[in-house]
Write an enzyme that holds these catalytic residues in place. Structure first.
Site, PDB file in Angstrom:
ATOM      1  N   HIS A   1       0.793  -1.066   0.021  1.00  0.00           N
ATOM      2  CA  HIS A   1       0.029  -0.085   0.100  1.00  0.00           C
ATOM      3  C   HIS A   1       0.967   1.273   0.081  1.00  0.00           C
ATOM      4  O   HIS A   1       0.556   2.329   0.455  1.00  0.00           O
ATOM      5  CB  HIS A   1      -1.109   0.032   1.353  1.00  0.00           C
ATOM      6  N   THR A   2       1.896   1.022  -0.486  1.00  0.00           N
ATOM      7  CA  THR A   2       2.766   2.372  -0.554  1.00  0.00           C
ATOM      8  C   THR A   2       2.862   2.899  -2.113  1.00  0.00           C
ATOM      9  O   THR A   2       3.341   3.964  -2.542  1.00  0.00           O
ATOM     10  CB  THR A   2       4.248   2.100  -0.573  1.00  0.00           C
ATOM     11  N   ASP A   3       2.290   2.002  -3.275  1.00  0.00           N
ATOM     12  CA  ASP A   3       2.545   2.202  -4.546  1.00  0.00           C
ATOM     13  C   ASP A   3       1.616   3.227  -4.914  1.00  0.00           C
ATOM     14  O   ASP A   3       2.068   4.073  -5.870  1.00  0.00           O
ATOM     15  CB  ASP A   3       2.393   1.086  -5.378  1.00  0.00           C
TER      16      ASP A   3
ATOM     17  N   SER B   1     -11.189 -18.689 -22.099  1.00  0.00           N
ATOM     18  CA  SER B   1     -10.125 -19.138 -21.086  1.00  0.00           C
ATOM     19  C   SER B   1     -10.463 -20.788 -20.993  1.00  0.00           C
ATOM     20  O   SER B   1     -11.399 -21.399 -20.569  1.00  0.00           O
ATOM     21  CB  SER B   1     -10.455 -18.461 -19.781  1.00  0.00           C
TER      22      SER B   1
ATOM     23  N   SER C   1      -2.983 -12.503 -10.773  1.00  0.00           N
ATOM     24  CA  SER C   1      -3.072 -13.114 -12.105  1.00  0.00           C
ATOM     25  C   SER C   1      -3.801 -11.896 -12.812  1.00  0.00           C
ATOM     26  O   SER C   1      -3.545 -12.239 -14.231  1.00  0.00           O
ATOM     27  CB  SER C   1      -4.239 -14.197 -11.853  1.00  0.00           C
TER      28      SER C   1
ATOM     29  N   ASP D   1       1.738  -4.300  -9.486  1.00  0.00           N
ATOM     30  CA  ASP D   1       1.639  -5.688  -9.853  1.00  0.00           C
ATOM     31  C   ASP D   1       1.855  -5.776 -11.464  1.00  0.00           C
ATOM     32  O   ASP D   1       2.950  -6.847 -12.029  1.00  0.00           O
ATOM     33  CB  ASP D   1       0.161  -5.940  -9.917  1.00  0.00           C
TER      34      ASP D   1
END
Ligand code: GLA
Length: 387
Positions: free
Chosen positions: A34-36, A67, A129, A174
């Site tokens: 939770h820093t990004d 998928s 994902s 991510d």
């Protein structure tokens, strides 16, 4: 894996003429949570599991997506001209979003594509994902349409797709970790400038062990957005007395000096987490460089405690896992990883204690929650590639 993907592809789309297969990894964040979106540092590494995509160009402008993880859903079809933010809440929104975002940014995509997706990464476990799906889509768009774009820019467009098309207000960590992964390295990323450095993972006689709690509380996205807002209000308050653009521009001493400007106690605790976590992340990277695994582990523990108490993004099941883990002398550190409210813990465990770690955690967690966790010993994997 390539043969398997191609054989599924031909079953679904008829043939494999001009079909290529690509992969992009998921990620685990070692520290820097939770820093990004607060302009701080993160320290993730790519995994060797992730998302595979087999694809070929079409002559019309249809985007056809299938998928192998959701065979019952069949083939989703949409003309490129009809792509529109929030058109679908399905997994294919991530793929559509990346196509839409490339086009919005002026890249020419002159025909549609058949795409078959397969993920070998546990979904909803906080191992990204969705970022892997965005990055693999970006990479195949780059190669198929001959677009000159760097992996960093693919990560940026992936994030933009997720923010605007899917509607999740995530940070860049991510997508960056997936697009820029390097084997046996973690990525020390300054999210304010996107400057990064690779840090070799030298854990001597220890390993990274991920424990999947198999729970995901529905709070994730609503609470994520609330945390972002709380951080924004804390930033606004501090800006009344100090000129900064992001919370993590403050170091811990400056935070202590200005924290009283944040009147609301909850927002103050959120800001405290972000700023202390940023400093912990910088120290953790140094600890790793110095082969100081004990300090690295302690910082991971402090990170978890802060996420649990000040940021309030842990949950009962994850705390059970972390507490059990910390009872074992073979464990250097244990914390929640990812957005929170379930998902996985990341642990540094001495190699000769991994067997008993698995047994102790599985039994203890099952006893406390009735759930059998999944445990994976991992090594950092590389970024996206063509098979
Ligand atoms: C999610 C988001 C990331 C990051 C983490 C928390 O994984 O996608 O951008 O904010 O949560 O560190």
């Amino acid at each position: 894996m390539k043969e398997r993907l191609l054989s599924w592809f031909s079953e679904i789309f008829g043939d494999t003429n001009n079909t290529e297969v690509y992969f992009a990894p998921g990620r685990v964040n070692l520290i820097g949570e939770h820093t990004d979106y607060n302009g701080g540092h993160v320290f993730p590494c790519a995994l060797s599991v992730g998302i595979y995509a087999a694809a070929s160009k079409r002559e019309d402008d249809l985007l056809c997506m299938y998928s192998a993880n959701y065979p019952d859903a069949g083939i989703a079809k949409v003309p490129l001209s009809l792509l529109a933010p929030k058109r679908t809440l399905d997994w294919c929104g991530y793929v559509e979003g990346v196509f839409h975002t490339f086009r919005k940014n002026g890249y020419s995509i002159d025909c549609g594509m058949n795409i078959l997706i397969y993920g070998d990464i546990p979904e909803g476990a906080g191992l990204s994902s969705s970022a892997a799906l965005e990055v693999v889509t970006g990479v195949l768009i780059r190669d198929f349409y001959g677009i000159d774009i760097s992996n960093t820019d693919i990560a940026i467009l992936g994030k933009e797709a997720e923010n605007n098309y899917v509607g999740t207000s995530c940070g860049i960590m991510d997508q960056f970790a997936s697009a820029m992964g390097k084997k046996d390295n973690a990525i020390f990323l300054d999210t304010n400038t996107l400057d990064y450095e690779y840090a070799p993972i030298k854990l001597s006689d220890a390993s990274i062990v991920i424990v999947n709690s198999k729970v995901k509380h529905s709070l994730v996205s609503s609470q994520y957005n609330i945390r972002r807002k709380e951080c924004e209000s804390a930033l606004e308050c501090i800006r009344a007395g100090y000129d900064i653009d992001a919370l993590c521009e403050l170091n811990v001493d400056e935070y202590e000096q200005y924290s009283e400007l944040i009147l609301d106690d909850v927002c103050r605790r959120r800001a405290k987490h972000a700023i202390y976590e940023n400093e912990r992340t910088i120290r953790a990277k140094e600890a790793l460089n110095n082969n100081d695994i004990c300090l690295f582990g302690r910082l991971m523990n402090e990170s978890h405690d802060s996420l649990r108490d000040d940021y309030e993004v842990s949950c009962e099941e994850i705390d059970v896992l972390v507490n059990l883990s910390r009872e074992l002398p073979a464990v250097f550190g244990s914390r929640i990883t990812g957005g929170g409210f379930g998902g996985c813990t990341v642990n540094i465990v001495a190699n000769d204690g991994i067997g008993s770690f698995k047994e102790y955690i599985s039994n203890g967690y099952f006893k406390a929650t009735g759930i059998e966790p999944e445990i994976y010993v991992v090594t950092p994997g590389c970024g996206p590639y063509k098979l």
